[in-house]
Design an enzyme around this catalytic site. Structure first.
Site, short mmCIF file in Angstrom:
data_model
loop_
_atom_site.label_atom_id
_atom_site.label_comp_id
_atom_site.label_asym_id
_atom_site.label_seq_id
_atom_site.Cartn_x
_atom_site.Cartn_y
_atom_site.Cartn_z
N LYS A 1 0.71 -1.36 -0.06
CA LYS A 1 -0.08 0.00 0.00
C LYS A 1 0.66 1.34 0.02
O LYS A 1 0.48 2.23 -0.75
CB LYS A 1 -1.04 -0.06 1.14
CG LYS A 1 -1.95 1.22 1.42
CD LYS A 1 -2.83 0.66 2.54
CE LYS A 1 -2.12 0.66 3.70
NZ LYS A 1 -2.44 1.91 4.71
N ARG B 1 -11.02 3.55 8.87
CA ARG B 1 -10.54 2.05 9.38
C ARG B 1 -11.74 1.21 9.88
O ARG B 1 -11.41 0.10 9.84
CB ARG B 1 -9.40 2.49 10.65
CG ARG B 1 -8.56 1.56 11.11
CD ARG B 1 -7.69 2.02 12.08
NE ARG B 1 -6.77 2.69 11.60
CZ ARG B 1 -5.57 2.39 11.30
NH1 ARG B 1 -5.44 1.20 10.78
NH2 ARG B 1 -4.68 3.18 10.61
N ARG C 1 11.57 -11.17 5.78
CA ARG C 1 12.27 -9.98 5.59
C ARG C 1 13.44 -9.80 6.47
O ARG C 1 13.62 -10.20 7.57
CB ARG C 1 11.26 -8.77 5.99
CG ARG C 1 11.73 -7.31 5.52
CD ARG C 1 10.67 -6.10 5.99
NE ARG C 1 11.48 -5.26 6.37
CZ ARG C 1 11.35 -4.00 5.52
NH1 ARG C 1 10.83 -3.93 4.20
NH2 ARG C 1 12.02 -2.87 5.99
N ARG D 1 13.15 -8.01 12.46
CA ARG D 1 12.53 -7.30 13.68
C ARG D 1 11.87 -8.32 14.61
O ARG D 1 11.11 -9.24 14.07
CB ARG D 1 11.23 -6.63 12.92
CG ARG D 1 11.87 -5.11 12.58
CD ARG D 1 10.56 -4.28 12.20
NE ARG D 1 9.19 -4.48 12.68
CZ ARG D 1 8.18 -4.08 12.25
NH1 ARG D 1 8.33 -3.20 11.26
NH2 ARG D 1 6.94 -4.05 12.59
N ARG E 1 -2.46 -9.77 13.87
CA ARG E 1 -2.60 -8.27 13.35
C ARG E 1 -3.35 -8.37 12.00
O ARG E 1 -4.23 -7.63 11.68
CB ARG E 1 -1.29 -7.82 12.90
CG ARG E 1 -0.54 -6.98 13.92
CD ARG E 1 1.12 -6.74 13.63
NE ARG E 1 1.37 -6.13 12.38
CZ ARG E 1 2.57 -6.21 12.08
NH1 ARG E 1 3.34 -6.98 12.41
NH2 ARG E 1 3.00 -5.39 10.79
#
Ligand SMILES: [Zn+2]
Length: 215
Positions: free
Chosen positions: A13, A89, A128, A161, A172
């Site tokens: 996004k 949202r 990642r 992370r 999430r």
């Protein structure tokens, strides 16, 4: 041209928001930026938002709505419309925003939904790895290093992370879906949603977006 862009974490996004903004001369409005700006400039709305954030509370829908509407009243000169990112949202925000803008120049025209399957989002986010020394970004699934966990460019050990673990990501993504699906349904009922198959390379996705907006 007034757009909403929606997509889960890892959907790309952010990348496409900045391309859309530049290409169509849109004012890019993200609620995070609006909060920061109003707080920094110490506006009445900013002070109100800060009073919640200082207590660790979520800024209520009504205040978020007012901040967004206030921003739309003051779009920069030359903006050919807006790109809303991260708003609405919730269904409540969508309904209030719709009511406030329906029939005006600020009514939403198109909702771009960046659709990526969860298993791909998992790989994009959990795979990642970054190099803390030179900043190079890798992905163990999509852009692996030649030697495991060692930066190709500078030879440093890679890091990841710690909050990107599988359980927290699942939560999430689940939260994202349950909150945003009603918003997507709301706009789909007005025939405003275009689903972009965002499990693709950059140019293919950009091509889909441009075609959708040319209609
Ligand atoms: Zn490096």
């Amino acid at each position: 041209m007034n757009l909403l862009i929606m997509g889960a974490p890892g959907s790309g996004k952010g990348t496409f928001s900045s391309r859309l903004k530049d290409n169509y001369k849109l004012a890019h409005i993200s609620t995070g930026d609006i909060f920061r700006k109003n707080i920094k400039e110490n506006t009445a709305l900013g002070q109100e938002a800060k009073s919640y954030m200082d207590k660790g509370l979520l800024v209520p829908d009504d205040l978020v709505n007012r901040l967004v509407l206030d921003t739309l009243q003051n779009l920069p000169d030359g903006a050919a419309g807006y790109l809303l990112d991260g708003y609405p949202r919730t269904l409540e925000q969508a309904k209030a925003f719709d009511e406030a803008t329906k029939g005006t120049a600020n009514e939403v025209e198109t909702v771009l939904y960046m659709d990526v399957p969860h298993e791909v989002l998992n790989k994009r986010i959990l795979g990642r790895r970054t190099c803390p020394k030179c900043g190079e970004i890798y992905n163990i699934y999509f852009k692996p290093t030649k030697e495991e966990n060692i930066c190709d460019s500078c030879g440093n050990e890679l890091s990841y992370r710690a909050d990107d673990n599988e359980e927290s990501l699942k939560t999430r993504l689940h939260e994202y879906d349950s909150m945003t699906q009603p918003v997507i349904d709301f706009y789909a009922a007005q025939d405003k949603v275009t689903t972009i198959d965002a499990d693709n390379d950059f140019e293919t996705i950009w091509d889909q977006i441009q075609k959708a907006l040319a209609k």
